[in-house]
Design a protein around this motif. Sequence first.
Motif, PDB file in Angstrom:
ATOM      1  N   LYS A  19      43.807  36.662  52.701  1.00 26.83           N
ATOM      2  CA  LYS A  19      44.641  36.413  53.813  1.00 26.83           C
ATOM      3  C   LYS A  19      45.812  36.018  53.310  1.00 26.83           C
ATOM      4  CE  LYS A  19      44.530  33.557  57.976  1.00 26.83           C
ATOM      5  NZ  LYS A  19      44.847  34.723  58.980  1.00 26.83           N
ATOM      6  N   SER A  20      46.644  36.971  54.017  1.00 24.17           N
ATOM      7  CA  SER A  20      48.217  36.953  53.675  1.00 24.17           C
ATOM      8  C   SER A  20      48.913  35.750  54.669  1.00 24.17           C
ATOM      9  CB  SER A  20      48.603  38.246  53.574  1.00 24.17           C
ATOM     10  OG  SER A  20      50.303  38.224  53.608  1.00 24.17           O
ATOM     11  N   GLU A  21      49.645  35.026  54.106  1.00 27.81           N
ATOM     12  CA  GLU A  21      50.664  34.379  54.788  1.00 27.81           C
ATOM     13  C   GLU A  21      51.929  34.903  55.252  1.00 27.81           C
ATOM     14  OE1 GLU A  21      51.270  30.719  53.090  1.00 27.81           O
ATOM     15  OE2 GLU A  21      48.948  29.788  53.056  1.00 27.81           O
ATOM     16  N   ILE A  22      52.137  36.095  54.528  1.00 26.17           N
ATOM     17  CA  ILE A  22      53.259  36.709  54.473  1.00 26.17           C
ATOM     18  C   ILE A  22      53.067  37.726  55.764  1.00 26.17           C
ATOM     19  CG2 ILE A  22      55.031  38.452  53.495  1.00 26.17           C
ATOM     20  CD1 ILE A  22      54.391  36.948  50.678  1.00 26.17           C
ATOM     21  N   THR A  23      52.410  38.647  55.726  1.00 25.74           N
ATOM     22  CA  THR A  23      52.000  39.659  56.799  1.00 25.74           C
ATOM     23  C   THR A  23      51.105  38.947  58.034  1.00 25.74           C
ATOM     24  OG1 THR A  23      50.145  40.616  55.954  1.00 25.74           O
ATOM     25  CG2 THR A  23      52.318  41.386  55.231  1.00 25.74           C
ATOM     26  N   ASN A  24      50.554  37.874  57.711  1.00 27.93           N
ATOM     27  CA  ASN A  24      49.500  37.295  58.818  1.00 27.93           C
ATOM     28  C   ASN A  24      48.233  38.200  59.125  1.00 27.93           C
ATOM     29  OD1 ASN A  24      48.593  35.221  60.336  1.00 27.93           O
ATOM     30  ND2 ASN A  24      49.465  36.162  62.352  1.00 27.93           N
ATOM     31  N   LYS A  25      47.960  39.002  57.875  1.00 29.81           N
ATOM     32  CA  LYS A  25      46.954  39.939  57.932  1.00 29.81           C
ATOM     33  C   LYS A  25      45.735  39.570  56.967  1.00 29.81           C
ATOM     34  CE  LYS A  25      49.760  43.898  59.862  1.00 29.81           C
ATOM     35  NZ  LYS A  25      50.965  43.415  59.473  1.00 29.81           N
ATOM     36  N   ASP A  26      44.459  40.071  56.977  1.00 37.61           N
ATOM     37  CA  ASP A  26      43.503  40.092  56.065  1.00 37.61           C
ATOM     38  C   ASP A  26      43.275  41.430  55.574  1.00 37.61           C
ATOM     39  OD1 ASP A  26      43.312  37.213  56.930  1.00 37.61           O
ATOM     40  OD2 ASP A  26      41.330  37.657  58.239  1.00 37.61           O
ATOM     41  N   TYR A  27      43.216  41.271  54.140  1.00 37.90           N
ATOM     42  CA  TYR A  27      43.031  42.509  53.288  1.00 37.90           C
ATOM     43  C   TYR A  27      41.682  42.433  52.598  1.00 37.90           C
ATOM     44  CZ  TYR A  27      47.707  43.032  54.538  1.00 37.90           C
ATOM     45  OH  TYR A  27      49.104  43.289  55.067  1.00 37.90           O
ATOM     46  N   LEU A  28      40.971  43.645  52.627  1.00 40.53           N
ATOM     47  CA  LEU A  28      39.816  43.915  51.919  1.00 40.53           C
ATOM     48  C   LEU A  28      40.222  44.299  50.365  1.00 40.53           C
ATOM     49  CD1 LEU A  28      37.335  45.420  54.422  1.00 40.53           C
ATOM     50  CD2 LEU A  28      37.899  43.135  53.920  1.00 40.53           C
ATOM     51  N   ILE A  29      39.468  43.776  49.450  1.00 38.16           N
ATOM     52  CA  ILE A  29      39.762  44.346  47.861  1.00 38.16           C
ATOM     53  C   ILE A  29      38.607  44.885  47.570  1.00 38.16           C
ATOM     54  CG2 ILE A  29      40.502  43.761  45.560  1.00 38.16           C
ATOM     55  CD1 ILE A  29      42.580  43.307  47.738  1.00 38.16           C
ATOM     56  N   HIS A  30      38.600  46.065  47.157  1.00 34.78           N
ATOM     57  CA  HIS A  30      37.274  46.994  46.573  1.00 34.78           C
ATOM     58  C   HIS A  30      37.746  47.383  45.082  1.00 34.78           C
ATOM     59  CE1 HIS A  30      36.042  47.570  50.707  1.00 34.78           C
ATOM     60  NE2 HIS A  30      34.973  47.418  50.227  1.00 34.78           N
ATOM     61  N   MET A  31      36.877  46.848  44.209  1.00 34.58           N
ATOM     62  CA  MET A  31      37.570  47.159  42.859  1.00 34.58           C
ATOM     63  C   MET A  31      36.401  47.907  41.868  1.00 34.58           C
ATOM     64  SD  MET A  31      38.916  43.440  41.964  1.00 34.58           S
ATOM     65  CE  MET A  31      39.755  43.966  40.371  1.00 34.58           C
ATOM     66  N   SER A  32      37.193  48.625  40.794  1.00 40.06           N
ATOM     67  CA  SER A  32      36.254  49.521  39.851  1.00 40.06           C
ATOM     68  C   SER A  32      36.911  49.219  38.619  1.00 40.06           C
ATOM     69  CB  SER A  32      36.213  51.002  40.270  1.00 40.06           C
ATOM     70  OG  SER A  32      35.581  51.714  39.205  1.00 40.06           O
ATOM     71  N   PHE A  33      36.005  48.998  37.676  1.00 40.30           N
ATOM     72  CA  PHE A  33      36.466  48.618  36.323  1.00 40.30           C
ATOM     73  C   PHE A  33      35.854  49.626  35.326  1.00 40.30           C
ATOM     74  CE2 PHE A  33      35.679  44.881  39.065  1.00 40.30           C
ATOM     75  CZ  PHE A  33      36.649  44.079  38.652  1.00 40.30           C
ATOM     76  N   PRO A  34      36.659  49.652  34.116  1.00 38.50           N
ATOM     77  CA  PRO A  34      36.350  50.565  33.231  1.00 38.50           C
ATOM     78  C   PRO A  34      34.875  50.184  32.394  1.00 38.50           C
ATOM     79  CG  PRO A  34      38.563  49.765  32.614  1.00 38.50           C
ATOM     80  CD  PRO A  34      37.741  48.953  33.807  1.00 38.50           C
ATOM     81  N   LYS A  35      34.067  51.091  32.113  1.00 36.01           N
ATOM     82  CA  LYS A  35      32.607  50.872  31.721  1.00 36.01           C
ATOM     83  C   LYS A  35      32.386  49.917  30.612  1.00 36.01           C
ATOM     84  CE  LYS A  35      32.218  54.868  28.539  1.00 36.01           C
ATOM     85  NZ  LYS A  35      31.369  56.004  28.258  1.00 36.01           N
ATOM     86  N   ASN A  36      33.571  49.853  29.774  1.00 35.30           N
ATOM     87  CA  ASN A  36      33.488  48.481  28.725  1.00 35.30           C
ATOM     88  C   ASN A  36      33.934  47.128  28.885  1.00 35.30           C
ATOM     89  OD1 ASN A  36      31.767  50.550  26.882  1.00 35.30           O
ATOM     90  ND2 ASN A  36      33.757  51.363  26.399  1.00 35.30           N
ATOM     91  N   TYR A  37      34.449  47.180  30.401  1.00 36.02           N
ATOM     92  CA  TYR A  37      35.235  45.952  30.621  1.00 36.02           C
ATOM     93  C   TYR A  37      34.542  44.773  30.293  1.00 36.02           C
ATOM     94  CZ  TYR A  37      37.779  42.694  33.651  1.00 36.02           C
ATOM     95  OH  TYR A  37      38.441  41.516  34.164  1.00 36.02           O
ATOM     96  N   SER A  38      34.801  43.830  29.722  1.00 35.09           N
ATOM     97  CA  SER A  38      33.957  42.561  29.456  1.00 35.09           C
ATOM     98  C   SER A  38      34.894  41.274  29.372  1.00 35.09           C
ATOM     99  CB  SER A  38      33.193  42.810  28.168  1.00 35.09           C
ATOM    100  OG  SER A  38      32.635  41.416  27.747  1.00 35.09           O
ATOM    101  N   ILE A  39      34.441  40.182  29.900  1.00 33.08           N
ATOM    102  CA  ILE A  39      35.241  38.990  29.757  1.00 33.08           C
ATOM    103  C   ILE A  39      35.208  38.267  28.261  1.00 33.08           C
ATOM    104  CG2 ILE A  39      35.029  38.425  32.250  1.00 33.08           C
ATOM    105  CD1 ILE A  39      32.917  36.279  31.624  1.00 33.08           C
ATOM    106  N   GLN A  40      34.326  38.881  27.667  1.00 30.93           N
ATOM    107  CA  GLN A  40      33.851  38.466  26.257  1.00 30.93           C
ATOM    108  C   GLN A  40      35.017  38.649  25.308  1.00 30.93           C
ATOM    109  OE1 GLN A  40      31.876  35.983  25.930  1.00 30.93           O
ATOM    110  NE2 GLN A  40      31.109  36.374  28.074  1.00 30.93           N
ATOM    111  N   ASP A  41      35.719  39.598  25.358  1.00 36.00           N
ATOM    112  CA  ASP A  41      36.953  40.149  24.567  1.00 36.00           C
ATOM    113  C   ASP A  41      38.286  39.880  25.211  1.00 36.00           C
ATOM    114  OD1 ASP A  41      37.685  42.498  26.194  1.00 36.00           O
ATOM    115  OD2 ASP A  41      36.037  43.528  25.334  1.00 36.00           O
ATOM    116  N   SER A  42      39.332  40.247  24.537  1.00 41.38           N
ATOM    117  CA  SER A  42      40.864  40.128  24.615  1.00 41.38           C
ATOM    118  C   SER A  42      41.549  41.388  25.435  1.00 41.38           C
ATOM    119  CB  SER A  42      41.575  39.456  23.686  1.00 41.38           C
ATOM    120  OG  SER A  42      41.574  40.331  22.524  1.00 41.38           O
TER     121      SER A  42
END
Length: 292
Positions: free
Chosen positions: A40-63
Amino acid sequence: MKQPNLLFITFSFLIFCNPLFSQKLDPKGRDFFKPDHIIKSEITNKDYLIHMSFPKNYSIQDSITYPVLYVLDGKSTFGYFESSYIDFEKIEDVILVGISHKVNGMKSKINRFNDYTAYRDTITDKRIEKKFDVEKRTIKTGGAVKFLECLKKEIVPFIEQHYKTNSDRGISGHSLGGLFTAYCFLNSDNYFTRFGINSPSFQLNEEIFLEPAIDKFTNNKTWNIEPTKVFISTGENESPMMVSNMIKFSLYLKKSNYENIEMNWKIYRNESHTSVIPFSLNGTLTNLYGKE
């Protein structure tokens, strides 16, 4: 306080306060067909949907951190993010972030005309109102300044706080989104350095956006901009004005030959304004993130 304890407390403080070491969200287990987030944006006063796609090797276990491409109208394009239209073997690892309005139908059109157009144009407002048979003063163009501020201060910081991103940011859009992407290219002050300007609606704001842009390319022999990649495209069967304006913008930018801008453009044969979308997205990725 003893010195070892002081060092331990200082080190711990730095770790937990540094975004690089902060807890990141794990994309595993998500429902691809539902938005990952609603902002929810306080700047535009609109709600935005976020859809994401990640690299196949994306992991929170590395840097490892990744560049990000922000794709406008993500609700209608996210289905292509992980589809056969895109040859991910030929592109660098990149996080895709689709951004779209939460509302649907006419309300979504109203928001797009507002967020994606650079200048208020009352003639365009009236013409669009007549086209869609809506009440007067329903369409209000010229909200791009606020939407760009929303990206910089709300949406992008949220993504960078919660996911393993780096400062390599790109933005891509189609139609009105292509117009806004072109606006970002000219006005974002190196915040983004990769741009997918697809089927841009230059016929809107033509005299107050397109013509000054061409003047800039013609009269400025140098441009103090970070190394930047630009891909511009349209479908062959789109409106003649859209195709001709895209060609005009592309040729003048190409002719300027700015040494720090790598630019390519393409007209997709036999494609219409709608059918060209997956091809232009693939072209954006391969041209902006193609492996050497």
